[in-house]
Design a protein around this motif. Structure first.
Motif, mmCIF file in Angstrom:
data_model
loop_
_atom_site.group_PDB
_atom_site.id
_atom_site.type_symbol
_atom_site.label_atom_id
_atom_site.label_comp_id
_atom_site.label_asym_id
_atom_site.label_seq_id
_atom_site.Cartn_x
_atom_site.Cartn_y
_atom_site.Cartn_z
ATOM 1 N N ARG A 42 -9.502 -7.679 -2.623
ATOM 2 C CA ARG A 42 -10.686 -7.297 -1.841
ATOM 3 C C ARG A 42 -10.327 -7.008 -0.382
ATOM 4 O O ARG A 42 -10.993 -6.214 0.285
ATOM 5 N N GLU A 43 -9.255 -7.638 0.092
ATOM 6 C CA GLU A 43 -8.816 -7.410 1.468
ATOM 7 C C GLU A 43 -8.014 -6.118 1.614
ATOM 8 O O GLU A 43 -7.561 -5.786 2.708
ATOM 9 N N GLY A 44 -7.851 -5.402 0.505
ATOM 10 C CA GLY A 44 -7.134 -4.131 0.554
ATOM 11 C C GLY A 44 -5.657 -4.234 0.233
ATOM 12 O O GLY A 44 -4.905 -3.278 0.463
ATOM 13 N N LYS A 45 -5.244 -5.356 -0.317
ATOM 14 C CA LYS A 45 -3.826 -5.554 -0.601
ATOM 15 C C LYS A 45 -3.438 -5.057 -1.994
ATOM 16 O O LYS A 45 -4.272 -4.954 -2.885
ATOM 17 N N SER A 46 -2.150 -4.760 -2.112
ATOM 18 C CA SER A 46 -1.585 -4.343 -3.397
ATOM 19 C C SER A 46 -1.017 -5.571 -4.093
ATOM 20 O O SER A 46 -0.073 -6.197 -3.610
ATOM 21 N N VAL A 47 -1.603 -5.917 -5.249
ATOM 22 C CA VAL A 47 -1.200 -7.101 -6.007
ATOM 23 C C VAL A 47 -0.576 -6.651 -7.317
ATOM 24 O O VAL A 47 -1.146 -5.838 -8.040
ATOM 25 N N VAL A 48 0.603 -7.167 -7.622
ATOM 26 C CA VAL A 48 1.321 -6.800 -8.848
ATOM 27 C C VAL A 48 1.348 -7.979 -9.801
ATOM 28 O O VAL A 48 1.709 -9.098 -9.418
ATOM 29 N N LEU A 49 0.955 -7.729 -11.035
ATOM 30 C CA LEU A 49 1.055 -8.714 -12.110
ATOM 31 C C LEU A 49 2.202 -8.295 -13.021
ATOM 32 O O LEU A 49 2.200 -7.193 -13.567
ATOM 33 N N MET A 50 3.206 -9.161 -13.171
ATOM 34 C CA MET A 50 4.351 -8.841 -14.021
ATOM 35 C C MET A 50 4.679 -10.033 -14.905
ATOM 36 O O MET A 50 4.361 -11.175 -14.580
ATOM 37 N N SER A 51 5.291 -9.764 -16.047
ATOM 38 C CA SER A 51 5.692 -10.834 -16.956
ATOM 39 C C SER A 51 7.206 -11.011 -16.887
ATOM 40 O O SER A 51 7.905 -10.266 -16.200
ATOM 41 N N ASP A 52 7.718 -11.991 -17.623
ATOM 42 C CA ASP A 52 9.167 -12.186 -17.667
ATOM 43 C C ASP A 52 9.856 -10.968 -18.266
ATOM 44 O O ASP A 52 10.925 -10.565 -17.833
ATOM 45 N N ALA A 53 9.230 -10.406 -19.303
ATOM 46 C CA ALA A 53 9.793 -9.249 -19.991
ATOM 47 C C ALA A 53 8.681 -8.561 -20.769
ATOM 48 O O ALA A 53 7.903 -9.212 -21.442
ATOM 49 N N GLY A 54 8.606 -7.233 -20.633
ATOM 50 C CA GLY A 54 7.607 -6.473 -21.376
ATOM 51 C C GLY A 54 6.316 -6.282 -20.594
ATOM 52 O O GLY A 54 6.277 -6.395 -19.363
ATOM 53 N N THR A 55 5.255 -6.005 -21.326
ATOM 54 C CA THR A 55 3.959 -5.703 -20.730
ATOM 55 C C THR A 55 3.136 -6.973 -20.544
ATOM 56 O O THR A 55 2.954 -7.730 -21.500
ATOM 57 N N PRO A 56 2.639 -7.228 -19.341
ATOM 58 C CA PRO A 56 1.855 -8.451 -19.096
ATOM 59 C C PRO A 56 0.576 -8.509 -19.936
ATOM 60 O O PRO A 56 0.154 -7.511 -20.508
ATOM 61 N N VAL A 57 -0.011 -9.678 -19.998
ATOM 62 C CA VAL A 57 -1.325 -9.961 -20.594
ATOM 63 C C VAL A 57 -1.265 -10.104 -22.117
ATOM 64 O O VAL A 57 -1.860 -11.017 -22.680
ATOM 65 N N LEU A 58 -0.546 -9.210 -22.838
ATOM 66 C CA LEU A 58 -0.621 -9.193 -24.300
ATOM 67 C C LEU A 58 -0.255 -10.538 -24.907
ATOM 68 O O LEU A 58 -0.987 -11.057 -25.739
ATOM 69 N N SER A 59 0.892 -11.073 -24.553
ATOM 70 C CA SER A 59 1.278 -12.412 -25.014
ATOM 71 C C SER A 59 1.743 -13.261 -23.843
ATOM 72 O O SER A 59 2.541 -14.168 -23.999
#
Length: 230
Positions: A78-95
């Motif tokens: 909300r403050e205008g920042k770029s936030v990155v979500l990453m996993s150990d390996a592969g595509t985040p969120v799925l597992s």
């Protein structure tokens, strides 16, 4: 949304070979204000490899603290920042962790962008030789035997190819439970070390896959990650 609005990036990372890392992903990580990773040690190693300094912008985000991280991460966007979500390996969120964060960002009408890349689910399904559609990602199985068998039974009778992520520490037990619940004659492909130098696969019935794995256990290279498509 204005051009100054922040953004949540869902960024895929290599599942085996560092060369699979996308050039655009490097740029996004390099310019990120905040990086959320399940294992900060692995994230630091990846950032150092691509020449990006972690600094104080690297935070842990795992199953035990995701709900506590939500307010801070959402506030940063909300403050205008770029936030990155990453996993150990592969595509985040799925597992991996991240679902709660993505859901909260969507509910808040915040910008969410996907930087696609490696995924064990799609890579294994494409290489398995099993029918690709419809397919269901089961993910990792419970550690306890009875809970594991119940979960397998939940998906046993559907018209889909099942994609199961297997723990290297419970591989033999999980293969045995899958064979017991789904049927020993069900076609299956066990893929290990996807995208790595020693990538390999066994395609046979579930019973034969289990037997072949057990016979080869003393001679094959250790398995750090395996996927079963059946």
């Amino acid at each position: 949304m204005s051009p100054d609005d922040g953004i949540l990036w869902i960024l895929a990372t290599p599942i085996g070979t560092i060369g699979d890392f996308a050039p655009r992903a490097r740029d996004v990580l390099d310019g990120a204000d905040l990086i959320l990773a399940e294992d900060t040690r692995r994230a630091r190693s990846l950032l150092r490899h691509i020449g990006a300094a972690p600094g104080g912008r690297l935070w842990s985000l795992h199953e035990h603290n995701e709900s506590k991280r939500l307010s801070s991460a959402i506030a940063a966007i909300r403050e205008g920042k770029s936030v990155v979500l990453m996993s150990d390996a592969g595509t985040p969120v799925l597992s991996d962790p991240g679902f709660l964060l993505v859901r909260e960002a969507r509910r808040g009408n915040l910008k969410v962008a996907t930087l696609p890349g490696p995924s064990s689910f799609t890579a294994a399904l494409a290489a398995s030789g099993q029918p690709p559609l419809p397919a269901m990602l089961v993910g990792f199985l419970p550690a306890r035997t009875l809970a594991r068998q119940r979960r397998i039974a939940d998906f046993a009778n559907g018209p889909w190819t099942l994609v199961v992520l297997l723990s290297p520490h419970r591989l033999a037990a999980e293969l045995e439970d899958l064979s017991h619940v789904l049927g020993r004659d069900r076609p299956a492909t066990l893929l290990a070390e996807i995208s790595k130098m020693h990538e390999r696969a066994i395609s046979a019935t579930l019973a034969a896959v289990s037997y072949t794995h057990l016979r080869a256990h003393e001679t094959i290279l250790p398995i750090s990650f395996a996927v079963l498509c059946l």
